[in-house]
Structure formats: structure tokens, C-alpha cells
Design an enzyme around this catalytic site. Structure first.
Site, short mmCIF file in Angstrom:
data_model
loop_
_atom_site.label_atom_id
_atom_site.label_comp_id
_atom_site.label_asym_id
_atom_site.label_seq_id
_atom_site.Cartn_x
_atom_site.Cartn_y
_atom_site.Cartn_z
CB CYS A 2 -0.94 0.01 1.40
SG CYS A 2 -1.89 -1.46 1.48
NE ARG A 27 4.07 2.33 -1.36
CZ ARG A 27 5.17 2.20 -0.44
NH1 ARG A 27 6.39 2.74 -0.81
NH2 ARG A 27 5.06 1.90 0.85
CD1 TRP A 74 -0.92 -5.36 -4.39
CD2 TRP A 74 -0.05 -6.26 -2.29
NE1 TRP A 74 -0.61 -6.46 -4.54
CE2 TRP A 74 0.14 -7.06 -3.46
CE3 TRP A 74 0.31 -6.43 -0.94
CZ2 TRP A 74 0.74 -8.35 -3.14
CZ3 TRP A 74 0.84 -7.81 -0.73
CH2 TRP A 74 0.97 -8.72 -1.89
CG ASN A 98 1.88 0.16 3.92
OD1 ASN A 98 1.43 -1.00 3.50
ND2 ASN A 98 3.13 0.39 3.85
N GLY A 99 0.07 -2.01 6.10
CA GLY A 99 0.62 -3.02 7.07
C GLY A 99 -0.46 -4.09 7.36
CD GLU A 474 16.15 -11.77 -12.10
OE1 GLU A 474 15.59 -12.39 -11.11
OE2 GLU A 474 15.88 -10.68 -12.34
CE LYS A 478 12.79 -9.01 -13.42
NZ LYS A 478 13.15 -9.55 -12.19
CD GLU A 481 9.18 -10.02 -11.63
OE1 GLU A 481 8.39 -9.77 -10.63
OE2 GLU A 481 10.19 -9.91 -11.73
CG HIS A 497 19.17 -35.69 -12.97
ND1 HIS A 497 19.79 -36.97 -12.67
CD2 HIS A 497 20.19 -34.90 -12.88
CE1 HIS A 497 20.99 -36.97 -12.77
NE2 HIS A 497 21.35 -35.59 -13.09
CE LYS A 597 10.89 -1.77 -7.47
NZ LYS A 597 11.55 -2.77 -8.66
C1 AGP Z 1 11.76 -8.72 -8.56
O1 AGP Z 1 11.54 -8.75 -10.19
C2 AGP Z 1 10.43 -8.90 -7.85
N1 AGP Z 1 9.89 -7.71 -7.89
C3 AGP Z 1 10.62 -9.50 -6.74
O2 AGP Z 1 11.16 -10.71 -6.55
C4 AGP Z 1 11.80 -8.92 -5.59
O3 AGP Z 1 13.00 -8.82 -6.10
C5 AGP Z 1 11.59 -9.28 -4.00
O4 AGP Z 1 10.21 -9.13 -3.72
C6 AGP Z 1 12.44 -8.53 -3.20
O5 AGP Z 1 12.19 -7.28 -3.33
P1 AGP Z 1 13.56 -6.37 -2.29
O6 AGP Z 1 14.86 -6.50 -3.33
O7 AGP Z 1 12.90 -4.92 -2.32
O8 AGP Z 1 13.73 -7.00 -1.05
#
Ligand code: AGP
Length: 602
Positions: A2, A27, A74, A98-99, A474, A478, A481, A497, A597
Site C-alpha cells: 500500500c 508499489r 494492495w 499500510n501493513g 532470474e 522476469k 512475473e 533428472h 514493488k
Molecule cells: C523482482 O523482479 C521482484 N519484483 C521481486 O522478486 C523482488 O526482487 C523481491 O520481492 C525482493 O524485493 P527487495 O529486493 O525490495 O527486497
């Protein structure tokens, strides 16, 4: 995660509130709302979906109040709806949060018994009712908010306005970040200090337990004990441009293209081992074990650095997923262990929790964060800023490259401190990265061709060996997501395997390969995949492209600058590939569904 924004001024604030929410969109959210004080009464306007929809609704009501709070939600408790959107209200009070209020059920029950009438399914709605009931008991608003904070369990940041105090914003911070500021624009409050760009030059980061009273005239802060407190200011990053993609269609594309500048900035900021070692609270000569802890993309950076610590610095290294590390059984601490936590936002709840566990075990913690004023940045024993600049796109790109570059510098500094050989050559290869990334970005049209070919795939497989295995994972993250194509990263030697059963002529296989001691083995694994009809997209240097041209459907060249930096370079085409596939699929690249984010909840 949020977003909170609030302002008290000598002019109508609704427009500023909407602009503030637009700067917090990165965010991740699914609904938004504002509440302003209009002629003595609180007016609330909310909308599901993008902030633009809220903006239209607000325009219809034409609020003119000089004080207000705003929120992007969120969803955690209760689906996205106007009813569940913040602000939430009780008689005479409006609150944004937020939380998570972990004991919201018990509180809701006891408040209902005292006449509270809840309208939403959220945990947050208990907060205005807690404050209102405390005020009805005779507590002043500030005391009422502090008492409400004591009644709640969990992590939260809240901002509130009340009809009794038409000129005061009130805030409380426990776990989730809050920045407060005062300047020509009046009194301001935001979840991210950079959202105040252009409105304030400096902001104050509240600390856990702090409450604040923000007025047009200034700011009063009380600490967790209710004592007046002075807090550190942070410079508001005037890169307001970071909130606009500029000449690029999306923040993510701008951030991918900023990477040469980011790497240059880091190499200039950390020119020598001394510039790293001087920031540390421990001596690498006395370190015999490094534990790297992170989430998501940051975890894959940790996986790569683990290899570097062992190969280059000669230190045993382990990696841990933060959400697992928090609760897993651990052997007793050994002298000589240090930890490195990696986080772009510095607010990821899992990583914050893991860091707290590390500190409880007396393990020195080095934090690599892109937000030095964040919880992780401030609470670690020592910290190295990533210097990537604000990263707005939810999918992390330039921050990942920054993490790898800073980690490479840390490893080289550790190696030098421990008298390890060959450091000069490795440092020289690191200085080739900037121009090599520029060359890779120049090759974007070739990546777009590959994106065209794989955009309809139902799933995709990424493979790599050694230091290219974390890059494969990674790259899969990408793609999945932001394009929503199911993608998995595997160690190339692991496919036979079991996962090779996934391979058919419809499944693109993004294969990472480059000259080095593992090239021949990787080539064999790629040929095994081709023999089963896999559609190979090769990402590698000239050796790999020549050696595997007969089995590759398409190929993306990566300059060869030495095994040390090859993983950093190999990431760039994978970032561009994910981006262009998502664009071809017409998706919201900067704000993918379900994602935030920074995930500040467990
Ligand atoms: C990465 O593309 C994602 N948005 C997510 O995996 C992110 O790396 C993860 O939530 C960790 O976030 P941070 O680096 O702010 O701790």
C-alpha cells in the site's frame, strides 16, 4: 504494498493527493481513495482500479479542503472494492493504513460490542474505530492514536485526520515506513520520501513507535515512550523524473537502459577495496563464513555472490531465502560468521525479519539496499547503498545489476583483504561491463525478434550452469512475473533428472552458455534438449554461438569479458526479452497483476 500520502496546506489539497498517489503506483495496488475535511466534515472518495479512475471521481465531487489523506491499497484482507478501499472512517475520524493488524478479529468483536458499525471486510477498518472510541473516553487525538497503536498487533503505518483537529495530520509508525516533511507546500507525509519530490527538499523518516503531528507550521515527533524526539532527515531524491518514464514507454524499459549509467556510478562510488572495507563493521580477514539472505530477484543475486565468495575470496558462503531463514532450525552460531542481506526496497518484511533473526544471533549484518533510509538500511550493522536510483517498475532490473556490481566489489575487497591472487584481472573485467551492457542494449532488435517467436508459448524453460544458473532462474522470474508465461530456471545438468520431460517442440528453452570450464558440459546438456525437439534460444558468447549454431533456433550474442562478469552481462538480454514479450501480450509491464514493488507483509 500500500501507499500513503497526506498534506495539510493553505490551499485545496485534493490535486496534490492524487499526484502523490500516482507517484506511489509503482508499489502495486488495486484500489485507491482520498479523504479531505470539507466545511468541518470528512468527505471520502474511493475507486477500484487505477488512480485515474479515482481522479475522475474526485473531479466530480470537487473537494476544496486544505487537509487530506490518500491511499493506494494492495488487498490483503477483503477483495478490491470501494467498500474495502481506504480511507476507512469512524465518527469524526478517517484513517489510511499500510501493513496488517494481526489481531483485527478480536478488536472488531470488542468494538462491535461497543457499537462500532463496520462496512468493510478489512483489518484496517478497526483503526478509526479504535481511535474514535479512545477519543470518546476523553483522550486527546494524539494519545488516542498512540493508544490505538498499543491495542494493535502487527506492523503498520497510519495517517489520520479528525474533525476535531482541522489543521493537523496525525501519523503513527510501527514496521512500515513513513516519511514526514514540512516546507512551502505545508505539512506532508508519504510512505516513500521520494514521492515528495518537488514538494519538499528534505524528509524525516519516522522510527518504529514514533507518532507525529504535522501542521502547516511544522512537525512534532514523539518516540515510542511518548518523549519528544529528533529524527534524521533524508534528502528527497529530486529525480521526480523517476516517477515519469520520460522518453520510454515504461519505467521498466527506462530502467533497463539506465544500467550502464548505474554501473558507472557504482564503480566510481566504490573505486577501491578501501571504499568497501571502510564501510564494514567487521574484518574479512577474520571471517570464515558468509550467509547471504534475500527474496526474489535479490535472492538470485545472493546465489551468484555465493559462488564468487567461494571462488574468489576463499570464504565459505551459504544462501538463504529470507522467508525460510526466519524460521528454520539453525546450528549454533560460530565465531567468524557474517551475513549480507540484499534488498532493493529495504522494506521487504521477510528480509527485515531474517535480518532481525541474524542480529538476535549476534551475527554482524551488512545490508546492500537501494534505499539507505529504509528499515534494513538503518537497522543493519553496516550498509552499502546500491546507488541504482529509484526503481519504479515492479520487475527489478537495474537494481539487480546494481546488486551484482556492488557484490562483485565486496568480493574483490574481501579477496584483497585476505591476500587472494588474481584480483587485478577481475577488477579490470568489471570495468568492461559498462560498454558491454551498452552493446547488449544496442542489440535490442534481435531480442525483439526472439520475443515475437515465443510470445504465444504456454511455458518456457531457462537453463544455465555454474554462475549462469542463478541468471537462468532470474530470467525465468522476469518472464513469468510480467508476461504471466509459466517459466522455470534449471541447472542445465539437472534437466535429465526429470524436467526434460517438459521439453517439446512448443516449449522455448532459453539456454545460457559461454566459454569457460563448464562450456562443454553445458553444450552437451543443450544438445540433449535439442535431441528431444526443444526450441533452443541460445544466449552466449561467440564460442557458444559457433559451437551450438546447429541446434539453436535463434541466438543472442553476449560479449565475452571473462567468466567473472559473464552472469551480469547475460542478464541484460533476458530482461529485454521478458519486457518485449509482456508488451506483445499487451500487459501492464510496470504494474503486473498481483504483485507489489515491495512486499512489506509476510
Ligand atoms: C523482482 O523482479 C521482484 N519484483 C521481486 O522478486 C523482488 O526482487 C523481491 O520481492 C525482493 O524485493 P527487495 O529486493 O525490495 O527486497
Amino acid at each position: 504494498m500500500c501507499g500513503i500520502f497526506a498534506r495539510v496546506a493553505t490551499e485545496p489539497v485534493a490535486e496534490t493527493l492524487i499526484e502523490g498517489l500516482k507517484r506511489l503506483e509503482y508499489r502495486g495496488y488495486d484500489s485507491a481513495g482520498i479523504a479531505t475535511l470539507e466545511d468541518g466534515g470528512i468527505s471520502r472518495v474511493c475507486a477500484v482500479g487505477k488512480v485515474e479512475r479515482l481522479e475522475a471521481a474526485v473531479r466530480n465531487t470537487a473537494p476544496h479542503g486544505h487537509i487530506g489523506i490518500a491511499h493506494t491499497r494492495w488487498a490483503t484482507h477483503g477483495a478490491p472494492s470501494e467498500r474495502n478501499a481506504h480511507p476507512h472512517m469512524a465518527p469524526g475520524v478517517a484513517v489510511v493504513h499500510n501493513g496488517i493488524v494481526e489481531n483485527h478479529r478480536e478488536l472488531r468483536t470488542s468494538l462491535s460490542e461497543r457499537g462500532a458499525q463496520f462496512k468493510s471486510e478489512t483489518d484496517s477498518e478497526v483503526i478509526p474505530w479504535l481511535i474514535s472510541s479512545r477519543m470518546q473516553e476523553g483522550l486527546a487525538p494524539m494519545e488516542a492514536i498512540r493508544q490505538a497503536g498499543d491495542d494493535m498487533h502487527g506492523s503498520f503505518a497510519i495517517a489520520a485526520i479528525s474533525e476535531k483537529e482541522p489543521d493537523l495530520l496525525r501519523a503513527l509508525r510501527r514496521g512500515s515506513p513513513l516519511a514526514v516533511a514540512h516546507g512551502e507546500a505545508g505539512g506532508l507525509l508519504a510512505s516513500d520520501p521520494n514521492a515528495l519530490a518537488g514538494l519538499a527538499r528534505e524528509a524525516i523518516m519516522l522510527e518504529d513507535g514514533d507518532s507525529a503531528e504535522i501542521s502547516r507550521e511544522g512537525i512534532q515527533i514523539l518516540d515510542a515512550r511518548g518523549q519528544k524526539a529528533m529524527r534524521q532527515s533524508v534528502r528527497v531524491d529530486e529525480h521526480a523524473a523517476a516517477f515519469q518514464p520520460g522518453p520510454y514507454v515504461h519505467h521498466m524499459l527506462r530502467e533497463i537502459h539506465e544500467q550502464p549509467e548505474v554501473v558507472s556510478r557504482i564503480l566510481e562510488a566504490y573505486p577501491s577495496a578501501g571504499s568497501i572495507l571502510g564501510a564494514l563493521s567487521f574484518d574479512f580477514r577474520r571471517v570464515n563464513r558468509v550467509t547471504l539472505v534475500a527474496c526474489g530477484t535479490s535472492y538470485y543475486a545472493a546465489c551468484l555472490a555465493r559462488r564468487w565468495f567461494q571462488e574468489i575470496a576463499g570464504i565459505h558462503a551459504e544462501v538463504a531465502i529470507a522467508s525460510e531463514y526466519r524460521y528454520e532450525p539453525l546450528a549454533s552460531w560460530q565465531p567468524g560468521e557474517v551475513a549480507i542481506v540484499i534488498s532493493q526496497s529495504g522494506e521487504t518484511a521477510d528480509t527485515v525479519g531474517a535480518m532481525q533473526r541474524l542480529k538476535s544471533r549476534s551475527i554482524p549484518v551488512l545490508a546492500l539496499v537501494n534505499q539507505p533510509a529504509s528499515t534494513i538500511g538503518r537497522e543493519a550493522d553496516c550498509m552499502l547503498p546500491l546507488l541504482a536510483g529509484p526503481e519504479i517498475g515492479v520487475a527489478s532490473t537495474k537494481a539487480f545489476t546494481a546488486q551484482l556490481t556492488v557484490l562483485a566489489q565486496v568480493v574483490l575487497a574481501a579477496a584483497q583483504r585476505r591476500g587472494q591472487p588474481g584480483i587485478g584481472l577481475l577488477r579490470a573485467s568489471l570495468h568492461k561491463v559498462v560498454d558491454s551492457i551498452k552493446a547488449l542494449l544496442h542489440n535490442e532488435p534481435a531480442v525483439m525478434d526472439v520475443a515475437e517467436r515465443i510470445q504465444q508459448a504456454q511455458s518456457a524453460v531457462f537453463v544455465g550452469r555454474g554462475s549462469l544458473f542463478p541468471v537462468a532462474m532470474e530470467g525465468a522470474l522476469k518472464l513469468k512475473e510480467i508476461s504471466y508465461i509459466h517459466a522455470e530456471g534449471f541447472a542445465a545438468g539437472e534437466l535429465k533428472h526429470g524436467p526434460i520431460a517438459l521439453i517439446d517442440s512448443q516449449t522455448p528453452v532459453i539456454a545460457l552458455a559461454s566459454s569457460g570450464p563448464l562450456y562443454e558440459k553445458t553444450a552437451s546438456n543443450i544438445r540433449e534438449i535439442a535431441a528431444r525437439g526443444g526450441r533452443i534460444v541460445l544466449v552466449g558468447d561467440r564460442t557458444a554461438l559457433l559451437g551450438l549454431s546447429d541446434v539453436s533456433m535463434q541466438a543472442l550474442t553476449v560479449p565475452h569479458c571473462g567468466e567473472f562478469v559473464q552472469p551480469i552481462l547475460s542478464t541484460i538480454p533476458l530482461q529485454l526479452l521478458a519486457y518485449h514479450v509482456a508488451v506483445l501480450r499487451g500487459l501492464d509491464v510496470d504494474r503486473p497483476r498481483n504483485l507489489a514493488k515491495s512486499v512489506t507483509v509476510e
